[in-house]
Scaffold this motif. Structure first.
Motif, PDB file in Angstrom:
ATOM      1  N   THR A 182      -7.116   4.000   9.792  1.00 45.62           N
ATOM      2  CA  THR A 182      -6.198   3.046   9.320  1.00 45.62           C
ATOM      3  C   THR A 182      -6.965   2.423   7.886  1.00 45.62           C
ATOM      4  O   THR A 182      -7.911   1.909   8.331  1.00 45.62           O
ATOM      5  N   GLN A 191       2.145   5.236   2.843  1.00 50.18           N
ATOM      6  CA  GLN A 191       2.065   5.173   4.047  1.00 50.18           C
ATOM      7  C   GLN A 191       1.120   5.526   5.099  1.00 50.18           C
ATOM      8  O   GLN A 191       0.349   5.451   6.011  1.00 50.18           O
ATOM      9  N   GLY A 248       0.576  -3.816   4.168  1.00 45.67           N
ATOM     10  CA  GLY A 248       0.082  -2.817   5.614  1.00 45.67           C
ATOM     11  C   GLY A 248      -0.218  -2.064   5.717  1.00 45.67           C
ATOM     12  O   GLY A 248      -0.312  -1.194   7.014  1.00 45.67           O
ATOM     13  N   THR A 296      -2.469   1.975   5.329  1.00 43.78           N
ATOM     14  CA  THR A 296      -2.729   3.423   5.207  1.00 43.78           C
ATOM     15  C   THR A 296      -3.115   4.439   6.064  1.00 43.78           C
ATOM     16  O   THR A 296      -4.356   4.180   6.509  1.00 43.78           O
ATOM     17  N   GLN A 336       0.986  -1.816  -0.248  1.00 43.14           N
ATOM     18  CA  GLN A 336      -0.352   0.227  -0.017  1.00 43.14           C
ATOM     19  C   GLN A 336       1.090   1.296  -0.111  1.00 43.14           C
ATOM     20  O   GLN A 336       1.557   1.720   0.766  1.00 43.14           O
ATOM     21  N   SER A 337       0.156   2.458  -0.595  1.00 41.62           N
ATOM     22  CA  SER A 337       1.140   3.539  -0.550  1.00 41.62           C
ATOM     23  C   SER A 337       0.042   4.660  -0.869  1.00 41.62           C
ATOM     24  O   SER A 337      -1.299   4.658  -1.356  1.00 41.62           O
TER      25      SER A 337
END
Lengths: 114, 113
Positions: B85, B8, B105, B107, B5-6
């Motif tokens: 998140t 973060q 992970g 964002t 994912q981007s």
């Protein structure tokens, strides 16, 4: 409808003690999952069941971890003996059969091992 | 292997837009998006099953580009309640599709007044 129910919500225990986490999935759901969430590793799948049968336990970190699902409405995740690095939030989740259905999470059990 | 994912983390002012990306080095069979608020469980937002599919939930929408092996989540005219998140979850194999999800992970989104 009741969601996924977990207990206890919070547990603080000493290293070496046995910990048992409990889960009641959503009624009618065929799949049950145990996830662990930590800051370092994110959300990790530990094990999942289909119709009470364990399908994939490749995420279970060590022999200290075990999970059972004796019937369609109850599952346990046991850690024996517990260690400080087991401190995490443990989520139970469930879903019904079908490609387009998603997973519903319980509120989580916050475990701290000191 | 978990999806990536981007970004973060992202900080927004109320009313601003943001895009969160979820990409995989392997084929994507479906993408599930969740939002988790601090101290709470992840809550399901939407699922995308087909390449080219787009969906919406409030002013949050998502697209799924099967060829590029990625999905994007769009936060439009963000509200304070959008803070949390965001996770994408994808099945590792077609056989596991819809069953065993691996999550990115996450964002972290913070919407400020």
């Amino acid at each position: 409808d009741a969601g996924v129910i977990q207990s206890p919500r919070h547990e603080v225990t000493e290293m070496g003690q046995e910990v048992t986490l409990r889960c009641k999935p959503i009624s009618g759901h065929d799949y049950l999952f145990w996830y662990r969430q930590t800051m370092m590793r994110g959300l990790e799948l530990l094990i999942y069941f289909n119709n009470n049968v364990p399908i994939d336990d490749s995420g279970m970190p060590e022999d200290r971890f075990s999970a059972k699902m004796p019937n369609a409405s109850f599952s346990t995740l046991k850690i024996q003996p517990s260690e400080p690095r087991d401190s995490a939030v443990y989520f139970c989740a469930s879903k019904s059969q079908g490609f387009g259905n998603t997973i519903y999470f319980g509120e989580g059990s916050w475990l701290t091992v000191v | 292997q978990q999806p990536v994912q981007s970004p973060q983390a992202v900080i927004l002012r109320e009313g601003e837009d943001a895009v969160i990306n979820c990409s995989s080095s392997k084929a994507l069979y479906s993408v599930h998006w969740y939002r988790q608020k601090h101290g709470e469980a992840p809550v399901f937002l939407m699922i995308l099953l087909k390449g080219g599919e787009q969906k919406g939930h409030e002013k949050i929408s998502a697209s799924f580009n099967e060829k590029k092996q990625q999905s994007s989540l769009y936060l439009t005219a963000s509200q304070l309640s959008y803070s949390g998140t965001y996770f994408c979850g994808t099945p590792e194999t077609l056989k596991a599709a819809g069953n065993k999800l691996t999550f990115g992970g996450g964002t972290r989104v913070l919407v400020k007044p």
